[in-house]
Motif scaffolding. Sequence first.
Motif, PDB file in Angstrom:
ATOM      1  N   THR A 137       0.812  -1.223   0.000  1.00  0.00           N
ATOM      2  CA  THR A 137       0.000   0.000   0.000  1.00  0.00           C
ATOM      3  C   THR A 137       0.844   1.271   0.000  1.00  0.00           C
ATOM      4  OG1 THR A 137      -0.156  -0.094   2.402  1.00  0.00           O
ATOM      5  CG2 THR A 137      -1.988  -1.052   1.166  1.00  0.00           C
ATOM      6  N   GLU A 138       2.162   1.145   0.195  1.00  0.00           N
ATOM      7  CA  GLU A 138       2.978   2.362   0.237  1.00  0.00           C
ATOM      8  C   GLU A 138       4.046   2.334  -0.852  1.00  0.00           C
ATOM      9  OE1 GLU A 138       2.855   3.326   4.980  1.00  0.00           O
ATOM     10  OE2 GLU A 138       4.480   4.097   3.728  1.00  0.00           O
ATOM     11  N   PHE A 139       4.204   3.477  -1.489  1.00  0.00           N
ATOM     12  CA  PHE A 139       5.160   3.554  -2.606  1.00  0.00           C
ATOM     13  C   PHE A 139       5.874   4.892  -2.572  1.00  0.00           C
ATOM     14  CE2 PHE A 139       1.295   1.353  -3.649  1.00  0.00           C
ATOM     15  CZ  PHE A 139       1.743   0.119  -4.078  1.00  0.00           C
ATOM     16  N   GLU A 140       7.054   4.912  -3.152  1.00  0.00           N
ATOM     17  CA  GLU A 140       7.751   6.175  -3.386  1.00  0.00           C
ATOM     18  C   GLU A 140       7.678   6.426  -4.890  1.00  0.00           C
ATOM     19  OE1 GLU A 140      10.027   7.929  -0.962  1.00  0.00           O
ATOM     20  OE2 GLU A 140       8.705   6.872   0.437  1.00  0.00           O
ATOM     21  N   ILE A 141       7.013   7.481  -5.272  1.00  0.00           N
ATOM     22  CA  ILE A 141       6.853   7.750  -6.702  1.00  0.00           C
ATOM     23  C   ILE A 141       7.100   9.231  -6.952  1.00  0.00           C
ATOM     24  CG2 ILE A 141       5.200   7.819  -8.637  1.00  0.00           C
ATOM     25  CD1 ILE A 141       3.833   5.381  -7.425  1.00  0.00           C
ATOM     26  N   GLU A 142       7.755   9.519  -8.046  1.00  0.00           N
ATOM     27  CA  GLU A 142       7.943  10.915  -8.401  1.00  0.00           C
ATOM     28  C   GLU A 142       6.928  11.281  -9.479  1.00  0.00           C
ATOM     29  OE1 GLU A 142      12.051  12.047  -8.529  1.00  0.00           O
ATOM     30  OE2 GLU A 142      11.560  13.691  -9.913  1.00  0.00           O
ATOM     31  N   ALA A 143       6.102  12.265  -9.187  1.00  0.00           N
ATOM     32  CA  ALA A 143       5.100  12.724 -10.159  1.00  0.00           C
ATOM     33  C   ALA A 143       4.781  14.169  -9.829  1.00  0.00           C
ATOM     34  CB  ALA A 143       3.849  11.870 -10.081  1.00  0.00           C
ATOM     35  N   ALA A 144       4.652  14.978 -10.873  1.00  0.00           N
ATOM     36  CA  ALA A 144       4.475  16.410 -10.654  1.00  0.00           C
ATOM     37  C   ALA A 144       3.065  16.748 -10.195  1.00  0.00           C
ATOM     38  CB  ALA A 144       4.799  17.180 -11.935  1.00  0.00           C
ATOM     39  N   ASN A 145       2.118  15.954 -10.653  1.00  0.00           N
ATOM     40  CA  ASN A 145       0.737  16.232 -10.252  1.00  0.00           C
ATOM     41  C   ASN A 145      -0.051  14.929 -10.193  1.00  0.00           C
ATOM     42  OD1 ASN A 145      -0.081  15.567 -12.899  1.00  0.00           O
ATOM     43  ND2 ASN A 145       0.213  17.705 -13.566  1.00  0.00           N
ATOM     44  N   VAL A 146      -1.330  15.046  -9.810  1.00  0.00           N
ATOM     45  CA  VAL A 146      -2.117  13.838  -9.566  1.00  0.00           C
ATOM     46  C   VAL A 146      -2.326  13.051 -10.857  1.00  0.00           C
ATOM     47  CG1 VAL A 146      -4.333  12.956  -8.739  1.00  0.00           C
ATOM     48  CG2 VAL A 146      -3.255  14.901  -7.590  1.00  0.00           C
ATOM     49  N   ARG A 147      -2.578  13.756 -11.947  1.00  0.00           N
ATOM     50  CA  ARG A 147      -2.789  13.053 -13.213  1.00  0.00           C
ATOM     51  C   ARG A 147      -1.584  12.180 -13.547  1.00  0.00           C
ATOM     52  NH1 ARG A 147      -3.999  16.404 -18.594  1.00  0.00           N
ATOM     53  NH2 ARG A 147      -2.046  17.383 -18.010  1.00  0.00           N
TER      54      ARG A 147
END
Lengths: 158, 755, 82
Positions: free
Chosen positions: C19-29
């Motif tokens: 259930t937990e992740f490290e993700i790089e993303a600028a926005n929700v989309r």
Amino acid sequence: MAKIHVSTTVNGEPTEFLCEPQQTLLDVLRDELRLTGSKEGCATGDCGACSVTLYGRLICSCLALGAEAEGHEIETIEGMADGDSFHPLQQKFLEHAALQCGICTPGFLVAAKSLLERNSDPSETEVRYWLAGNLCRCTGYDKIIRAVLECAADMRGA
Amino acid sequence: MTSENGELKWVGKSPIRPDGADKVTGRAKFGADLMLPGMLVGKVLRSPHAHAKIKSIDTSKAEALPGVKAVVTSADMAEMQPEWVAAGEVQINFLDLSNNILASGKVLYDGHAVAAVAATNSAIANAALELIEVDYEVLPHVIDVEEAMAPDAPILHDDMFTQGVTPTPDKPSNVFKEVDIAVGDVEAGFAKADLIVERSFKTAAVHQGYIEPHAAVASFSEDGQAELWCCTQGHFTVRAYCAKLLGMDLSDLRVTASEIGGGFGGKTTVYLEPVALLLSRKAGRPVRAVMTREEVFRASGPTSGASTWAKIGVTKDGKIVAGEAILKYQAGAFASSPIQPGCMCAFAPYDVENVKVKGYDVVSNRPKVAAYRAPGAPISEHAVESVLDEIAKKLGIDPLELREKNAAKEGTNAAYGPKFGPIGFADTLAAAKAHPHYSAPLGPNQGRGVASGFWFNIGGESCATLNVGEDGTLVLATGSPDIGGSRASMAIMAAETLGIDVADVRPIVADTASLGYTFLTGGSRVTFATGMAVIEASKQVIETLRERAAKIWDISIDAVIWEDGFAKPAGANAGEFEPMSLGEIAAQAGKTGGPISANSSINAEGAGPGFGTHICDVEVDLETGAVTVLRYTAVQDCGKAIHKAYVEGQIQGGAAQGIGWALNEEYIYNDEGRLDNPGFLDYRIPVASDLPMIDTVIVEVANPNHPYGVRGVGEVPIIPPMAAVGNAIDSAIGVRMTDLPMSPPKILAALDNGS
Amino acid sequence: MARIILTSGLGNQYAGGQTEFEIEAANVRRLIAALEERFPGIGPELEREMAVAIDGEIYQDPFLETIAPESEVYFLPRIGGG
């Protein structure tokens, strides 16, 4: 089935209407006379939203027949204000925010007026029991009871 | 804006509501009050069975009856696919919605609509209903949630395979969905506990109990356009659902929200509206359909009854180290109960490291549940607040202090995940403790209980249009049906922002053709979200007014400020011109650029969570088992009360509904699966003589995301009463009541068992 | 990298219980697109049913909301009300 011709007085106005023998006074008021201020919340006399007075007696108009009005005076919420000025109870209900959705309000006002005509100095308990036949689901009754008690006090002082 | 210098002229006051006169004179038009020329009476035939296969429906005799103008069944509806759509508020499966409105294939509960007629009067319509021949094959039924979960239970939907379990089962069941919430490690948490209390509860299905039955007037024209008048919490939602169900374009259906006689969540979906439209389309005449009270109880959505279990572990000084709950909620005959928010809310008021909540969403042969004030939350929080009370008593800690020790604060990770921003839970606890009620003496057989409650509050999509008249008065149109005085709040926020008299703002509820999409009135969102749209539109008007004043004075707009309802020259021009009122500027609108109006369309995010704490005193009659509520105090953080009296009224009304849920109200089914008490005589909502005055204390911890700090009010106050009453009964007679309602026979039985 | 937390239901269904992740993303989309790439099928469900809380602030209809590198993003069911 032949309709019944009924002569009556509604809010002081001589009024005639035709109704089915089984038609309730509430249905006559709403559908024939277009006085939709009296509301149908249950049609079984449990909620008081259709409260009117018939020959001065507080009734649920859903439990009376239209034909029973023959020769009698009916008072409904539409006759409560005097011309362009509110009845003191109407004014107090507004000032106290004693209504939210407002569907029960006509019934409460008619019932409360009937109480104050009989008892100008009711206790809180007397108000609560007199109005126990009028259901309100929005207010928890608090502001309604306060409005009636304060109105009674004002009217005694006047 | 005025709020920035702290001086508020209208916000927090209680001016008389703008729609008040119509409401006290009987002039206000509710759902059943509209009459159109040539209007027919629509009536619905309902199933007498809890569960049956429809082998055939023969409507020919009814159609042949003189005066009958249309008969419809599910065959007249557009064909639906099992499509889950985010239709505004929650997930709606249009196939289910369609089948709930007119049954197809099977009837699934007593009262399930099967067919409908339109006739020239109600006597003919009733006669026609009797002439419709439905051949049923009665099937075994199941009412109780636990029985519906049993392996050998009659299955309502043979295509229902429990979601949320891996792998997906290959056998159908009545469990639509399982939900899990887990934070930390509850086993490790309980291992650290000095005291663990666990208990099971049952809560009854209860109805919202609005006094106005559902009503709709539909008028279809030959070119496929239609108008619909109905009592609803969201006419844009009605438009969306009806257009889908009838295969119409949204723009062909114009929905007007009548005055609404209560909803509390129950008028967030459709029942009669599509039926009235179908009948009108077929008959070519306007049709009015109004439910009887019996139909309201049998066939509109109550909220879930439930079986719940909560287990809480604490250290001896009262710190909660773990909380666990299992919640089984009735969905009614079709999937989807408020189990999800129920699970999320259970432990939300508290700072607990280890939480595990398991939820089951269960269908049975009852009407499909609808939203009811803080959907799901009162049920789960009742279990937790009751167990906490037991813990306080066992530890000898004051129950408010126990809550204070564990209260969520700004920065606490909510039990459902994210961190709380600024919240006022601790403030409600402190205010309750300081209230004279809390230390007042009690007599024999009397007891005091406290309980708290949490609800998220929501924002969402809203539009507002503000039109400035030539005389400087304004009409404010929003798309939010006014269920409890919201027009007054909208006018207050506009007047406050503009710095004008509240009586100069005339708020109306516009129909779906006159304004942009506005999500329904519910979730405690209107004062927050529609309020933000109103404030935004007001600010736009101020900008225009400054611009027009600048033109009139022939100075730069930057040199004009708006203050207390007047345009004033500022900076180098200060004092050079007489301030101009809104009316003076409006009078010259024609030559300065045309009419002044503004429209704001927003999706309001940033709703502020709400918390409440209630104190309840009861007296128990040991002879009859009757419980009398002697005194009641409700404390709530509202962020900011816009119209103070209506905020108090919302709190009082919510508390009264919760007291009814606690003591009187329940759906009672007989062995045949028929509802035995579909009327106000036997489904007893609190009456005036049942209740004391309900004292309110408004706490205001501002929501930083709203210009005036609004959080929302309506949902929270129904959450604490069930546990507050139960805890008070326990204090009075030393008996923990676990089954709602805590009615006299149950109290007597409990007293007999206890003694 | 932002910390992303799914409900246990979604974790079980799509991510093998994680259930937990490290993700790089600028926005929700973009975050939802990244999750969809790792766990096919989760994207539409997230878009249809879920709200997000970014650093405690709940967005019921998230789309272009910015996610900072150190943000904490919870997916949670969309809330309605009565």
